[in-house]
Design a protein around this motif. Structure first.
Motif, short mmCIF file in Angstrom:
data_model
loop_
_atom_site.label_atom_id
_atom_site.label_comp_id
_atom_site.label_asym_id
_atom_site.label_seq_id
_atom_site.Cartn_x
_atom_site.Cartn_y
_atom_site.Cartn_z
N LEU A 52 0.83 -1.20 0.00
CA LEU A 52 0.00 0.00 0.00
C LEU A 52 0.86 1.26 0.00
O LEU A 52 0.58 2.22 -0.71
N ALA A 53 1.93 1.22 0.82
CA ALA A 53 2.80 2.39 0.92
C ALA A 53 3.45 2.69 -0.43
O ALA A 53 3.52 3.84 -0.86
N VAL A 54 3.88 1.61 -1.11
CA VAL A 54 4.53 1.80 -2.41
C VAL A 54 3.51 2.32 -3.42
O VAL A 54 3.77 3.26 -4.17
N ALA A 55 2.32 1.69 -3.40
CA ALA A 55 1.28 2.08 -4.36
C ALA A 55 0.93 3.55 -4.21
O ALA A 55 0.70 4.26 -5.18
N TYR A 83 0.39 8.09 -7.21
CA TYR A 83 -0.06 9.33 -6.63
C TYR A 83 -0.65 10.24 -7.72
O TYR A 83 -0.04 10.43 -8.78
N VAL A 84 -1.84 10.77 -7.49
CA VAL A 84 -2.48 11.66 -8.46
C VAL A 84 -2.37 13.09 -7.96
O VAL A 84 -2.85 13.42 -6.87
N GLU A 85 -1.74 13.90 -8.79
CA GLU A 85 -1.55 15.30 -8.42
C GLU A 85 -2.88 16.04 -8.58
O GLU A 85 -3.56 15.91 -9.59
N GLY A 86 -3.25 16.81 -7.62
CA GLY A 86 -4.47 17.61 -7.72
C GLY A 86 -5.71 16.74 -7.66
O GLY A 86 -5.63 15.53 -7.49
N ASP A 87 -6.86 17.39 -7.84
CA ASP A 87 -8.13 16.68 -7.80
C ASP A 87 -8.53 16.37 -9.25
O ASP A 87 -8.76 17.29 -10.03
N PRO A 88 -8.60 15.09 -9.63
CA PRO A 88 -8.95 14.80 -11.03
C PRO A 88 -10.33 15.33 -11.41
O PRO A 88 -10.59 15.63 -12.56
N MET A 89 -11.21 15.42 -10.43
CA MET A 89 -12.55 15.93 -10.70
C MET A 89 -12.49 17.37 -11.20
O MET A 89 -13.25 17.76 -12.09
#
Lengths: 521, 194
Positions: free
Chosen positions: B22-25, B30-36
């Motif tokens: 989980l830590a690696v994932a 990691y997604v920068e900002g809010d994709p919405m």
């Protein structure tokens, strides 16, 4: 015969290929037996700045200038474009917006020439009689310079197709003499009367794309034209690879992709061009225009137009100068009263309904039909519910499901319509023609395509605006940082006497800001 | 006793491994900002006009995505944009309060322009060009018609004109049959209450 059986027979070579669907509208070819004749010179000519598919031209002449027939009066802007030429000698009287044959009834900037009656030609262009030993690139430039665009009705700039592309070598040239639209007889007459000019045009095309195989496709309701071409072909020794193929009469046989399938059994993939499978299609009228441009150095200033229709006192095939007002052409054939008459530009299947005859003949004008209001298809205003008879799917030459597509377009489900290949529709109108419920299917498709195109345009405009606005924000950010950095460096140099210089410092900063902004702009 | 020990050990090891994965994932995906925010931003017309009460399209998109702002504030986007955002957010569509006007275009009356560069600074999409004490002009192809340049102009030499309709951009209207109109209206009605 069930489609599967037919398919199998075609594959085994037991049966000729033929595109799916299609219809047999009564052909009304009143002009088929009428020898072509010149239309008298009109006193005015209106030349729109765009008569082809692509970008519009810019005028090269000013009001008051004298021009000669064949003189270039507007230069093309951009690649997909061909220049405009004066179609007779005279004086430029106005350059203004003028209505063109378009379903919107909108106008287009046009050069209006008052003819002086001399019809003097501009002969600055040299004929290329020895085209066999001429570089295809030069011939291609000649085709562009002379304003050639596909005269079958699509008016795509001809020179673009006449290219040797090493990725897509052309194996076979198809000369399209199908003319499957009812009423129209221009290609028919051209093949009968100018067979040799057409064949020379074909030879030039074959030289330009470097192939020695060609098919001249003609529908079997024009067997006299096929004979004329065969005879002319027999007299020539330079076109051994060319043959005439007579195809059964069926609409829309003349559509490029359907025609190629009928001739070779090969399909042009969706979104691709015939050149991607080694084919090149040209209309017979375009081939003749190419001959005239190359061998006789004549730019495209005239074309054969079928003037017909059930409201037409004297149907005819006329050589009309491009830019001649349609009202004038109709008047020559005895039609002056337009009450209860509907005017069509092109054929009845794919042509455009015009609001009035005060538009010029353009490069795409293969026919001008005057139809009685009474015989016109008014039934489409009484659209009834779809009864799922499936006739439209059977008639569709592109293998689509028109009733489903129409439902989707009507209710603005454009994404769905696109996934059902709305853009493979060639707008031939076969579905509307067979529909027992009078559903104007093809109009729904045009509406849908237009809406999708508009959404795409808006989307790309929004995307461009977003990028510009982001770039602007980044630039402002950068400038602010630079300013802050400068400010801190100024502070450091004045650090020992910070207290006393604070005031002048701020003043200096704002001055620096001003020069900074000035240089930015 | 050993049974319990085995169980604890094996489960403990498993939990540890899962934790590492989980830590690696979290780092890798990691997604920068809010994709919405980006998705909503892509639906907006990008006029940057500020009619929604936010200083641009992105700020409004952020507000809708994370602050629960209403979906019906975009005036130039009209009903279609509202429906698209409502659909994306999974909320009830709300009627658009203000009718969108016809697409406009700013036009600088050049002989009156004093070259103050104020409109250039106001333009959110860099669609005005000019230099100090030189005439300014609007790049018609890039102007979004947001009107933000009109107010700062000290000599009032900017007009908002209706965008001319190009023949290339003309598109076929819906066929004029009663049935087509009814079908279209029904669809619009359903879309409004989806």
């Amino acid at each position: 015969m069930p489609a599967m059986l037919r398919n199998l027979a075609q594959r085994l070579g037991m049966m000729a290929h033929s595109f799916d669907g299609g219809i047999h509208p009564s052909d009304h070819k009143l002009g088929a037996g009428l020898h072509s004749e010149p239309c008298p010179l009109s006193p005015v000519h209106i030349l729109p700045m765009k008569m082809h598919i692509g970008e519009a031209c810019l005028p090269l002449v000013a009001v008051g200038d004298r021009v000669l027939r064949g003189q270039k009066i507007a230069r093309s802007e951009g690649y997909v474009s061909v220049p405009v030429h004066a179609s007779t000698s005279g004086r430029v009287v106005r350059i203004e917006e003028y209505a063109i044959p378009h379903p919107s009834g909108m106008g287009m900037p046009s050069i209006i020439i008052e003819s002086d009656g001399d019809d003097a030609s501009d002969d600055s262009l040299e004929p290329i009689t020895d085209w066999r030993n001429t570089d295809p690139a030069l011939l291609r430039e000649r085709a562009r310079m002379c304003g050639l665009a596909g005269l079958g009705g699509a008016v795509f700039p001809t020179f673009i197709k006449l290219v040797q592309d090493s990725r897509f070598p052309i194996e076979t040239v198809v000369l399209n003499g199908i003319e499957c639209e009812p009423w129209l007889t221009t290609d028919h007459r051209l093949m009968l009367e100018y067979a040799d000019e057409i064949l020379t045009g074909l030879a030039i095309i074959m030289h330009m794309v470097n192939t020695d195989s060609a098919i001249i496709a003609i529908e079997d309701n024009k067997s006299d034209a096929a004979e004329a071409i065969e005879q002319a072909l027999a007299l020539r020794d330079d076109l051994e690879g060319a043959r005439v193929v007579l195809l059964p009469t069926r609409y829309p046989q003349g559509s490029e992709k359907q025609l190629i399938y009928s001739l070779t059994g090969r399909e042009v993939p969706a979104g691709k061009l015939p050149m991607h499978i080694g084919m090149l299609c040209q209309n017979v009228a375009t081939a003749r225009a190419l001959y005239r441009a190359v061998v006789r150095a004549e730019p495209l200033t005239e074309r054969l137009v079928t003037v017909s229709g059930d409201a037409m006192p004297r149907p005819a095939n006329l050589h009309v100068r491009i830019g001649t007002p349609m009202r004038y052409v109709f008047a020559q054939q005895g039609l002056t009263d337009f009450e209860d008459v509907r005017i069509l530009h092109g054929g009845p299947m794919m042509g455009e309904l015009l609001r009035h005859p005060d538009v010029p003949v353009v490069k795409s004008t293969n026919g001008m039909l005057a139809m009685l209001e009474a015989s016109f298809m008014g039934g489409h205003t009484q659209e009834q519910a779809c009864i799922r008879c499936g006739h439209c799917s059977e008639a569709c030459p592109a293998g689509l499901v028109p009733n489903l597509l129409a439902d989707q377009c009507r209710s603005d489900q454009f994404e769905k319509a696109e996934s059902y290949d709305l853009f493979d529709c060639i707008e031939c109108g076969a579905c509307s023609y067979v529909c027992p419920s009078n559903i104007p299917l093809v109009h729904y498709f045009r509406y849908g395509k237009g809406q999708i195109a508009q959404q795409r345009r808006e989307k790309s405009f929004a995307e461009a605006s977003r990028l510009r606005s982001e770039a602007r924000e980044m630039r402002i950010e950068r400038e602010n940082q630079a300013r802050a950095a400068r400010r801190s460096s100024v502070r450091k140099t004045h650090a020992p006497a910070a207290e006393s210089t604070a005031k002048t410092d701020a003043a200096g900063d704002s001055a620096a800001d001003k020069t900074d902004e000035g240089s930015k702009d | 006793m050993t049974g319990l020990l085995y169980a604890l050990l094996s489960l403990g090891t498993f939990a540890l491994l899962a934790g590492i994965v989980l830590a690696v994932a979290q780092k890798v995906f990691y997604v920068e900002g809010d994709p919405m925010v980006d998705k909503i931003d892509a639906l907006l017309p990008q006029t940057q006009c500020g009619q929604c009460g936010y200083p641009g399209c992105k700020p409004y998109a952020t507000a809708v995505a994370s602050e629960g702002e209403e979906v019906n504030h975009c005036v130039p986007g009209g009903e279609r944009t509202m429906l698209a955002i409502a659909d994306l957010m999974g909320v009830e569509p709300k009627a658009v309060e203000q009718e969108a006007a016809a697409p406009m275009l700013a036009f600088v009356r050049e002989d009156e322009c004093i070259g103050c560069t104020l409109c250039i600074k106001a333009c959110p999409v860099d669609a005005i060009i000019g230099a100090p004490k030189q005439y300014h002009t609007v790049l018609a192809d890039h102007c979004t018609g947001c009107e933000l340049c009109v107010e700062p102009c000290p000599v009032d030499c900017i007009d908002m004109l209706v965008k001319p309709e190009l023949i290339e951009h003309w598109s076929w209207p819906l066929p004029e049959t009663r049935r087509s109109r009814l079908g279209h209206e029904r669809r619009e009605h359903h879309a409004g209450h989806a």
